[in-house]
Design an enzyme around this catalytic site. Structure first.
Site, PDB file in Angstrom:
ATOM      1  N   CYS A   1      -0.630   5.416  10.283  1.00  0.00           N
ATOM      2  CA  CYS A   1       0.609   4.733  10.639  1.00  0.00           C
ATOM      3  C   CYS A   1       0.374   3.330  11.157  1.00  0.00           C
ATOM      4  O   CYS A   1      -0.434   3.120  12.043  1.00  0.00           O
ATOM      5  CB  CYS A   1       1.315   5.468  11.754  1.00  0.00           C
ATOM      6  SG  CYS A   1       1.831   7.064  11.299  1.00  0.00           S
TER       7      CYS A   1
ATOM      8  N   GLU B   1       0.826  -1.202   0.000  1.00  0.00           N
ATOM      9  CA  GLU B   1       0.000   0.000   0.000  1.00  0.00           C
ATOM     10  C   GLU B   1       0.861   1.254   0.000  1.00  0.00           C
ATOM     11  O   GLU B   1       1.991   1.241   0.476  1.00  0.00           O
ATOM     12  CB  GLU B   1      -0.891   0.013   1.250  1.00  0.00           C
ATOM     13  CG  GLU B   1      -1.861  -1.154   1.258  1.00  0.00           C
ATOM     14  CD  GLU B   1      -2.776  -1.165   2.469  1.00  0.00           C
ATOM     15  OE1 GLU B   1      -3.899  -1.627   2.326  1.00  0.00           O
ATOM     16  OE2 GLU B   1      -2.361  -0.708   3.545  1.00  0.00           O
TER      17      GLU B   1
ATOM     18  N   CYS C   1       3.508   8.454   1.349  1.00  0.00           N
ATOM     19  CA  CYS C   1       4.053   7.476   2.280  1.00  0.00           C
ATOM     20  C   CYS C   1       4.138   6.164   1.502  1.00  0.00           C
ATOM     21  O   CYS C   1       3.118   5.656   1.037  1.00  0.00           O
ATOM     22  CB  CYS C   1       3.082   7.372   3.458  1.00  0.00           C
ATOM     23  SG  CYS C   1       3.502   6.108   4.651  1.00  0.00           S
TER      24      CYS C   1
ATOM     25  N   SER D   1      12.364   6.092   7.682  1.00  0.00           N
ATOM     26  CA  SER D   1      11.995   5.732   9.054  1.00  0.00           C
ATOM     27  C   SER D   1      12.479   4.317   9.336  1.00  0.00           C
ATOM     28  O   SER D   1      12.256   3.401   8.547  1.00  0.00           O
ATOM     29  CB  SER D   1      10.475   5.816   9.192  1.00  0.00           C
ATOM     30  OG  SER D   1      10.074   5.531  10.517  1.00  0.00           O
TER      31      SER D   1
ATOM     32  N   CYS E   1       2.170  -2.985  15.501  1.00  0.00           N
ATOM     33  CA  CYS E   1       2.090  -2.568  14.092  1.00  0.00           C
ATOM     34  C   CYS E   1       1.425  -3.669  13.271  1.00  0.00           C
ATOM     35  O   CYS E   1       1.818  -4.833  13.336  1.00  0.00           O
ATOM     36  CB  CYS E   1       3.492  -2.290  13.566  1.00  0.00           C
ATOM     37  SG  CYS E   1       3.556  -1.974  11.789  1.00  0.00           S
TER      38      CYS E   1
ATOM     39  N   CYS F   1       7.204  -5.685  15.257  1.00  0.00           N
ATOM     40  CA  CYS F   1       6.763  -4.789  16.332  1.00  0.00           C
ATOM     41  C   CYS F   1       5.296  -5.141  16.643  1.00  0.00           C
ATOM     42  O   CYS F   1       4.458  -5.148  15.738  1.00  0.00           O
ATOM     43  CB  CYS F   1       6.892  -3.334  15.902  1.00  0.00           C
ATOM     44  SG  CYS F   1       8.599  -2.901  15.459  1.00  0.00           S
TER      45      CYS F   1
ATOM     46  N   HIS G   1       9.917   4.638  20.547  1.00  0.00           N
ATOM     47  CA  HIS G   1       8.737   4.105  21.253  1.00  0.00           C
ATOM     48  C   HIS G   1       8.937   3.774  22.729  1.00  0.00           C
ATOM     49  O   HIS G   1       7.950   3.544  23.439  1.00  0.00           O
ATOM     50  CB  HIS G   1       8.141   2.890  20.529  1.00  0.00           C
ATOM     51  CG  HIS G   1       7.770   3.160  19.108  1.00  0.00           C
ATOM     52  ND1 HIS G   1       7.013   4.255  18.725  1.00  0.00           N
ATOM     53  CD2 HIS G   1       8.064   2.499  17.951  1.00  0.00           C
ATOM     54  CE1 HIS G   1       6.856   4.241  17.409  1.00  0.00           C
ATOM     55  NE2 HIS G   1       7.490   3.193  16.924  1.00  0.00           N
TER      56      HIS G   1
ATOM     57  N   CYS H   1       6.739  -7.136   6.636  1.00  0.00           N
ATOM     58  CA  CYS H   1       7.873  -6.625   7.398  1.00  0.00           C
ATOM     59  C   CYS H   1       8.333  -7.715   8.355  1.00  0.00           C
ATOM     60  O   CYS H   1       7.507  -8.439   8.917  1.00  0.00           O
ATOM     61  CB  CYS H   1       7.473  -5.373   8.185  1.00  0.00           C
ATOM     62  SG  CYS H   1       8.847  -4.599   9.067  1.00  0.00           S
TER      63      CYS H   1
END
Ligand code: SAH
Length: 383
Positions: free
Chosen positions: A364, A113, A126, A222, A140, A137, A247, A133
């Site tokens: 996010c 996306e 973005c 990032s 996420c 995390c 975080h 991934c």
């Protein structure tokens, strides 16, 4: 949290699915590489510039529209330089059209996306650097499904070129027509796909027709904090903005929230960030998702303030966007305000990120290709 997951930092390592990379595309190559390919096909070298001007200069991605190319040449060049990389699955809009999310199916079926966000003074996209991934995390959405594969350079660049074209068409009312900012905050860990991401950045910043001609400082990479890759990025002749997803200011909590912290601790990752800032002169953005009763205590704000005071840093607090089924929630606003106050009292510049795209799962950490999970995100604008 019961067990801490193991992190495959190298996506080409055993355990990560073998990549099924797409065919080569002109955005994989610099202009010299395109010229070599074009002449190898028996075409004059100037065709490389001509086709690049269509793609990067005019944001035309469809070879059928490149009508100044003789038909036979066009077919040959399109075949070798403009294979279709991103097949649109759907496009969603919200915030009165100022936020748009595109869901793509790649040649091997992988889903990624990209999001476009229009503001009065700028247009930001973005983009995703990997399908899925591997960083795991737990808060996420993308991290839950694991890594499918790295994206090619052109698969990364083509997301930006497509959305730059959307902006240029005037679709984002009240925003400039020209794409100005790119953030690598979509799916994936950009520094785990290092070479392709750096090549993509080079295409984004090269002047047209070699690239999109964006300003280096308007590009943000990032990262969860892959320390060797941060050092390597600092040594490139690029000065893009680095965002570090911190975080938590303490190892005990960061080991859980950002599992790669088990390998590179808070102090190491911050040292790498300061080295990056020193080398590039660019302020590092510290990303901090505010998670209710998890990382939002006043003492953690104070500890974070002590770690960052006097450094070339800016804190970006992100209200947690809860993922489906998550037991976590965003911090209440008064808690968030107190966190901001304490950081500012410590002399640390701090802002709270806006939460664009929530209703289209475009905010996010929500980029999880809902299509793949059998759910239907808002669905108010189907492409
Ligand atoms: N892998 C990179 C880039 C992708 S995520 C990274 O981790 O930095 C972009 C940002 O969104 C990161 O700061 C990430 O931690 C944050 N994020 C992920 N999930 C989120 C969620 N559910 N709510 C708020 N922010 C989230």
């Amino acid at each position: 949290m019961t067990s801490l997951p193991l992190i495959p930092v190298d996506p080409d390592a055993p355990g990560a699915r073998r990549a099924s990379m797409p065919p080569q595309h002109l955005a994989d190559l610099d202009l010299a590489g395109r010229k070599a390919l074009v002449t190898g096909l028996g075409e004059p070298a100037f065709r490389a510039r001509q086709i690049s001007t269509h793609y990067f200069g005019r944001l035309v991605r469809d070879p059928a529209q490149m009508t100044d190319l003789p038909a036979a040449s066009r077919a040959r060049l399109a075949d070798q330089l403009l294979p279709r990389l991103l097949n649109p699955v759907r496009e969603l809009a919200c915030d009165d059209g100022a936020t748009r999310k595109a869901l793509w199916r790649l040649h091997d079926g992988a889903l990624v996306e990209s999001v476009l966000m229009g503001y009065p003074d700028r247009v930001t996209v973005c983009i995703s650097s990997q399908a899925g991934c591997g960083m795991a995390c737990p808060f996420c959405a993308t991290g839950q499904a694991g890594l499918t594969r790295n994206l090619s350079t052109a698969e990364i660049v083509d997301q930006a070129v497509y959305l730059a074209g959307v902006a240029a068409s005037g679709a984002v009312v009240g925003s400039p027509a020209r794409l100005s900012h790119v953030v690598f905050m979509g799916m994936g860990e950009p520094l785990a796909n290092y070479n392709r991401v750096v090549a993509a950045i080079r295409r984004l910043v090269a002047p047209a027709p070699e690239g999109l001609g964006l300003s280096q400082r308007h590009i943000t990479v990032s990262t969860v904090g892959l320390v060797p890759a941060i050092h390597r990025l600092a040594s490139e002749d690029l000065s893009v903005t680095l965002a570090l997803s911190l975080h938590a200011p303490d190892d005990e909590l960061r080991d859980e929230l950002v599992p790669v912290n088990q390998r590179w601790k808070v102090s190491e990752v911050l040292d790498a960030a300061w080295a990056y800032a020193a080398r590039t002169g660019r302020r590092v953005s510290i990303e901090y998702a505010m998670i209710k009763d998890v990382n939002d205590q006043p003492w953690r704000a104070d500890l974070l303030g002590r770690l960052l005071a006097g450094k070339l840093a800016h804190v970006n607090l992100i209200p947690l966007n809860p993922t489906p089924g998550s037991r976590w929630d965003a911090s209440p606003k008064p808690v968030e305000r107190e966190f901001v106050r304490r950081l500012r009292d410590a002399g640390v510049s701090t802002t709270v990120r806006d939460t664009r795209g929530r209703e289209i799962d475009g905010a996010c950490g929500q980029l999880a290709a809902a299509e793949d999970m059998g759910t239907d995100p808002a669905g108010n604008l189907s492409a």
